[in-house]
Design a protein around this motif. Sequence first.
Motif, short mmCIF file in Angstrom:
data_model
loop_
_atom_site.label_atom_id
_atom_site.label_comp_id
_atom_site.label_asym_id
_atom_site.label_seq_id
_atom_site.Cartn_x
_atom_site.Cartn_y
_atom_site.Cartn_z
N ALA A 37 6.01 -8.59 -1.17
CA ALA A 37 5.71 -7.19 -1.44
C ALA A 37 5.74 -6.93 -2.94
O ALA A 37 6.53 -7.51 -3.68
CB ALA A 37 6.71 -6.28 -0.73
N VAL B 176 6.79 -2.89 2.31
CA VAL B 176 6.23 -1.88 1.41
C VAL B 176 7.33 -1.32 0.52
O VAL B 176 8.38 -0.87 1.01
CB VAL B 176 5.55 -0.74 2.19
CG1 VAL B 176 4.96 0.29 1.24
CG2 VAL B 176 4.47 -1.30 3.11
N TYR C 275 0.29 5.16 -2.63
CA TYR C 275 -0.55 5.51 -1.49
C TYR C 275 -0.66 7.02 -1.35
O TYR C 275 -1.73 7.56 -1.04
CB TYR C 275 0.04 4.90 -0.22
CG TYR C 275 -0.96 4.76 0.91
CD1 TYR C 275 -2.12 4.01 0.76
CD2 TYR C 275 -0.75 5.39 2.14
CE1 TYR C 275 -3.04 3.87 1.78
CE2 TYR C 275 -1.67 5.26 3.18
CZ TYR C 275 -2.81 4.50 2.99
OH TYR C 275 -3.72 4.38 4.01
N LEU D 230 4.65 5.47 5.81
CA LEU D 230 3.45 5.44 4.99
C LEU D 230 2.51 6.59 5.35
O LEU D 230 1.92 7.23 4.47
CB LEU D 230 2.70 4.12 5.19
CG LEU D 230 3.01 2.97 4.23
CD1 LEU D 230 2.26 1.72 4.66
CD2 LEU D 230 2.65 3.35 2.80
N ASN E 85 -0.29 -6.57 2.02
CA ASN E 85 0.70 -7.62 2.20
C ASN E 85 0.30 -8.66 3.23
O ASN E 85 0.78 -9.79 3.18
CB ASN E 85 2.04 -6.99 2.59
CG ASN E 85 2.63 -6.16 1.47
OD1 ASN E 85 2.79 -6.64 0.36
ND2 ASN E 85 2.91 -4.90 1.75
N ASN F 154 4.77 1.34 -3.88
CA ASN F 154 3.58 1.29 -3.04
C ASN F 154 3.38 2.60 -2.30
O ASN F 154 2.26 3.10 -2.17
CB ASN F 154 3.68 0.16 -2.01
CG ASN F 154 3.83 -1.22 -2.62
OD1 ASN F 154 4.44 -2.10 -2.01
ND2 ASN F 154 3.32 -1.45 -3.82
N LYS F 155 4.47 3.16 -1.77
CA LYS F 155 4.38 4.41 -1.01
C LYS F 155 3.93 5.56 -1.90
O LYS F 155 3.08 6.38 -1.51
CB LYS F 155 5.73 4.74 -0.37
CG LYS F 155 6.16 3.75 0.71
CD LYS F 155 7.57 4.07 1.20
CE LYS F 155 8.05 3.03 2.20
NZ LYS F 155 9.44 3.28 2.64
N MET G 186 -0.78 -3.43 5.18
CA MET G 186 0.36 -3.21 4.31
C MET G 186 1.68 -3.50 5.02
O MET G 186 2.64 -3.95 4.41
CB MET G 186 0.34 -1.77 3.77
CG MET G 186 -0.83 -1.49 2.84
SD MET G 186 -0.94 0.25 2.36
CE MET G 186 0.41 0.38 1.20
N THR G 187 1.75 -3.22 6.34
CA THR G 187 2.98 -3.45 7.09
C THR G 187 2.69 -3.57 8.58
O THR G 187 1.76 -2.95 9.09
CB THR G 187 4.00 -2.31 6.85
OG1 THR G 187 5.18 -2.58 7.61
CG2 THR G 187 3.44 -0.96 7.26
N ILE H 256 -0.88 -0.25 -5.20
CA ILE H 256 -0.70 -0.57 -3.79
C ILE H 256 -1.12 -2.00 -3.53
O ILE H 256 -1.79 -2.62 -4.36
CB ILE H 256 -1.49 0.38 -2.86
CG1 ILE H 256 -2.96 0.39 -3.20
CG2 ILE H 256 -0.91 1.78 -2.89
CD1 ILE H 256 -3.79 1.29 -2.30
#
Length: 473
Positions: free
Chosen positions: A470, A20, A28, A163, A221, A24-25, A153-154, A218
């Motif tokens: 990512a 991420v 989100y 996150l 992944n 992306n963070k 996402m992870t 976002i």
Amino acid sequence: MDATETHAATQKNDQAPRTVTLRNKIAYAVGDMGNNFLFDMGQLYLLNYFTDQVGLPSAAAGTVFLVAKIWDAFADMGVGTWIDNRTNISKRGKFRPFLLWAAIPLAMLLIANFTTPNFSVTGKLIWAYVAYMLFGTCYSISNVPFGSMIPTMTRNSQERSELASWRQAGSNMGLMLATIGFMPIVNSMTNEGTGYTIAVVVFAVLGVAAQWFSYANIKENYSSPAKAKINKKDLKASFKALLKNKPLLTLSIVNLFTFSAFNLKLTVQVYYCKYILQNTTAESLLGVFSIGMVFVSVMLAPLLTKRFDKKYVYMMGCAIWAIADILGFFFANNTFLFVFFTAIAYLGDGFTSALNWALVSDCVEYGEWQTGIRSEGMVYSFFTYFRKLSQAIAGFVPGIILAWVGYVPGKTQTATALMGIRGLMFLYSAVLSIATIILMYYAYSLTEKRYGTIVSDLLKRRGSERIEPAGGR
């Protein structure tokens, strides 16, 4: 498990690849800020709008929340089941597209809740029920996929905590801006009822913009092939798997406690400022300092979870919350002390809020390890089912208690009514915070050490899985 063992287990869990990006963070976080622009209007102001502007009896208005939120809880489960078993998944991903599709209908339904026509009391109640239940259903279609995305996402445990903290930061920013900005817009209008509608339109537009920004930035992944069409046997097996997931059950019950306490405070603080402090500007101060303190806990949570088990950081937050609210009940007699004690309570609540999404993601892995069935949407919707029940309680209880203690809208309140408002503001949440500590200590068994073992076992079972680079789509 002591701090050294927890630290070692956490390091092991962090060996999964970090997938991420900072972009992306941020996206989100902005997505949940948009969720809160749309959602918090109902939790903060709708009960007061119903009682003081529309003229609904407080008990009847509270019942609207009870019925609508119970409906929402079942809607969450239905949406989660639908999402888990979608067969037509595009390149946009399994969860992201719902942010795009649901934003406009959600905003329009929010506005409808604050534009009650001049019907009879019965007609106004019917409008309130229909508008709020439709809003809740649409919110489920938007929010269940949003919350279900973290496991896609992870796989990295620490990154999930990060996150979750970013999400909580966005949530609290949305709540802060709603608390600070809403009433000044209302009070700037000559007609207060019209002010409510205009303020809601402003936040609805901002909410749509934030959700679309989140959608664009976002990424899921981890992907998996679309499932074959679900049959009744598989569906039944999935529901049975949820009921066997003890960590998920425990987390759901404690959220019934903590989230109802949090939402009830949001509802009652309008009455506390208006009738006990006799200072409506105190609500804006509360937004700056109290919700601001949640950012402190959101920043501290990832640091503490590197050293201590998430379970114990969660319990610590509840302890801070309970102590602050007990002191607030006895001493919050002016604006300064009210804001001070409430700010400390929100500091404690921030730890639970920041960690909820990381813990529920861990429960996804636990459920797959235990039963062989992986169902992010159903796990998340099961979790939010209890959160919706808590919102039902948070909307229903104040209406019933206010009616019981003799609350009269817009009038000088009796000593009994004032004590009822004070008890709702502080004692309800203090008791439930203590209950959460007890339940988490004895019933929540998914420690970092155990989670590390579970992830290792799952990786061996899977053999390999596809990870996309990512970045945003």
